[in-house]
Design a protein around this motif. Structure first.
Motif, mmCIF file in Angstrom:
data_model
loop_
_atom_site.group_PDB
_atom_site.id
_atom_site.type_symbol
_atom_site.label_atom_id
_atom_site.label_comp_id
_atom_site.label_asym_id
_atom_site.label_seq_id
_atom_site.Cartn_x
_atom_site.Cartn_y
_atom_site.Cartn_z
ATOM 1 N N ALA A 1 39.307 35.326 47.391
ATOM 2 C CA ALA A 1 40.061 36.328 48.157
ATOM 3 C C ALA A 1 41.335 35.714 48.725
ATOM 4 N N LEU A 2 41.233 34.505 49.251
ATOM 5 C CA LEU A 2 42.408 33.826 49.800
ATOM 6 C C LEU A 2 43.431 33.563 48.698
ATOM 7 N N TYR A 3 42.967 33.127 47.547
ATOM 8 C CA TYR A 3 43.860 32.823 46.434
ATOM 9 C C TYR A 3 44.574 34.081 45.928
ATOM 10 N N HIS A 4 43.830 35.157 45.718
ATOM 11 C CA HIS A 4 44.397 36.365 45.105
ATOM 12 C C HIS A 4 45.167 37.251 46.087
ATOM 13 N N TYR A 5 44.731 37.311 47.350
ATOM 14 C CA TYR A 5 45.331 38.246 48.301
ATOM 15 C C TYR A 5 46.036 37.568 49.469
ATOM 16 N N GLY A 6 45.838 36.259 49.644
ATOM 17 C CA GLY A 6 46.414 35.555 50.781
ATOM 18 C C GLY A 6 45.594 35.817 52.036
ATOM 19 N N ASN A 7 46.147 35.474 53.168
ATOM 20 C CA ASN A 7 45.459 35.660 54.441
ATOM 21 C C ASN A 7 45.590 37.122 54.855
ATOM 22 N N THR A 8 44.557 37.891 54.599
ATOM 23 C CA THR A 8 44.555 39.302 54.985
ATOM 24 C C THR A 8 43.761 39.502 56.269
ATOM 25 N N SER A 9 43.581 38.426 57.011
ATOM 26 C CA SER A 9 42.849 38.432 58.272
ATOM 27 C C SER A 9 41.406 38.848 58.034
ATOM 28 N N SER A 10 40.836 39.553 58.981
ATOM 29 C CA SER A 10 39.411 39.871 58.902
ATOM 30 C C SER A 10 39.076 40.840 57.768
ATOM 31 N N SER A 11 40.056 41.530 57.222
ATOM 32 C CA SER A 11 39.769 42.457 56.118
ATOM 33 C C SER A 11 39.388 41.722 54.837
ATOM 34 N N SER A 12 39.603 40.415 54.796
ATOM 35 C CA SER A 12 39.269 39.643 53.596
ATOM 36 C C SER A 12 37.792 39.750 53.248
ATOM 37 N N ILE A 13 36.940 39.981 54.237
ATOM 38 C CA ILE A 13 35.503 40.015 53.957
ATOM 39 C C ILE A 13 35.123 41.166 53.030
ATOM 40 N N TRP A 14 35.923 42.217 52.986
ATOM 41 C CA TRP A 14 35.632 43.335 52.088
ATOM 42 C C TRP A 14 36.043 43.001 50.656
ATOM 43 N N TYR A 15 37.147 42.269 50.488
ATOM 44 C CA TYR A 15 37.534 41.803 49.158
ATOM 45 C C TYR A 15 36.469 40.840 48.628
ATOM 46 N N GLU A 16 35.955 40.017 49.514
ATOM 47 C CA GLU A 16 34.933 39.046 49.131
ATOM 48 C C GLU A 16 33.635 39.738 48.717
ATOM 49 N N LEU A 17 33.255 40.765 49.455
ATOM 50 C CA LEU A 17 32.039 41.499 49.115
ATOM 51 C C LEU A 17 32.174 42.130 47.728
ATOM 52 N N ARG A 18 33.347 42.684 47.450
ATOM 53 C CA ARG A 18 33.595 43.278 46.131
ATOM 54 C C ARG A 18 33.548 42.210 45.042
ATOM 55 N N PHE A 19 34.131 41.042 45.309
ATOM 56 C CA PHE A 19 34.086 39.936 44.344
ATOM 57 C C PHE A 19 32.639 39.570 44.049
ATOM 58 N N MET A 20 31.826 39.463 45.092
ATOM 59 C CA MET A 20 30.413 39.126 44.897
ATOM 60 C C MET A 20 29.708 40.179 44.064
ATOM 61 N N GLU A 21 29.996 41.408 44.376
ATOM 62 C CA GLU A 21 29.348 42.509 43.666
ATOM 63 C C GLU A 21 29.659 42.449 42.170
ATOM 64 N N LEU A 22 30.884 42.105 41.827
ATOM 65 C CA LEU A 22 31.297 42.099 40.430
ATOM 66 C C LEU A 22 31.003 40.787 39.702
ATOM 67 N N ASN A 23 30.952 39.666 40.427
ATOM 68 C CA ASN A 23 30.915 38.366 39.757
ATOM 69 C C ASN A 23 29.711 37.487 40.064
ATOM 70 N N GLN A 24 28.898 37.863 40.997
ATOM 71 C CA GLN A 24 27.754 37.030 41.333
ATOM 72 C C GLN A 24 26.476 37.820 41.144
ATOM 73 N N GLU A 25 25.427 37.097 40.886
ATOM 74 C CA GLU A 25 24.126 37.737 40.686
ATOM 75 C C GLU A 25 23.496 38.058 42.035
ATOM 76 N N LEU A 26 23.662 39.285 42.465
ATOM 77 C CA LEU A 26 22.994 39.737 43.683
ATOM 78 C C LEU A 26 21.659 40.343 43.270
ATOM 79 N N ARG A 27 20.610 39.963 43.991
ATOM 80 C CA ARG A 27 19.281 40.491 43.690
ATOM 81 C C ARG A 27 18.762 41.293 44.872
ATOM 82 N N ARG A 28 17.913 42.249 44.566
ATOM 83 C CA ARG A 28 17.307 43.100 45.591
ATOM 84 C C ARG A 28 16.682 42.217 46.677
ATOM 85 N N GLY A 29 16.993 42.556 47.938
ATOM 86 C CA GLY A 29 16.423 41.843 49.074
ATOM 87 C C GLY A 29 17.259 40.670 49.579
#
Length: 173
Positions: A109-137
């Motif tokens: 998120a920092l690399y692609h969007y820069g310092n977007t302050s506290s809103s960065s956590i939403w970009y990060e959540l989206r990155f996780m959703e698309l690129n990491q294996e999230l499992r139920r629970g």
């Protein structure tokens, strides 16, 4: 007017952020950490208090007793951390004893969007959703800093892992 414009952050901001984060995680810990981690913290607090009652000679022989810092990786699977800069992420990584893999979404998120302050956590959540294996629970911690100086957190539980096809945010039919 001296001609100075903009915002100036003092070097104390790191110390203030650390204290805010400590207070926030102290409140959050009992809600997300397993009992074993909570017991280690409680034991270290009792040991520290008892060590103050010891005679001076014993204190010197035993050394100082430090309060145990819990391992949040035992209660949290993924981390979305305020991407306010490389030094901010490095400090959180070191203090929480996280691995580079835990900070991948934050650094992206920092690399692609820069310092977007506290809103960065939403970009990060989206990155996780698309690129990491999230499992139920699994639990995801979002931790962000705000003005005033504030530290806020939220813990999300994955209810439905991402589908291997289509839009993961689309409603199921």
């Amino acid at each position: 007017d001296e001609g100075n414009h903009g915002v100036r952050l003092s070097k104390q901001i790191v110390e203030v952020a650390g204290k805010c984060m400590e207070k926030n995680l102290t409140t959050l810990g009992p809600k997300v950490l397993p009992y074993t981690e909570q017991a280690k913290v409680a034991f270290s607090i009792v040991a520290k208090k008892l060590s103050k009652m010891l005679p001076s000679a014993w204190k010197e022989a035993l050394g100082s007793v430090k309060i145990y810092i819990p391992d949040f990786k035992t209660g949290i699977d993924h981390f979305c951390l305020h991407a306010g800069g490389r030094r901010v992420l490095d400090g959180i990584e070191k203090n929480l004893k996280l691995t580079p893999a835990h900070l991948k979404a934050s650094r992206q998120a920092l690399y692609h969007y820069g310092n977007t302050s506290s809103s960065s956590i939403w970009y990060e959540l989206r990155f996780m959703e698309l690129n990491q294996e999230l499992r139920r629970g699994q639990r995801i911690l979002q931790l962000a800093f705000g003005s005033g100086f504030k530290c806020n957190s939220a813990v999300w539980i994955c209810l439905r892992p991402r589908h291997t096809h289509g839009n993961p945010l689309a409603d199921e039919e």
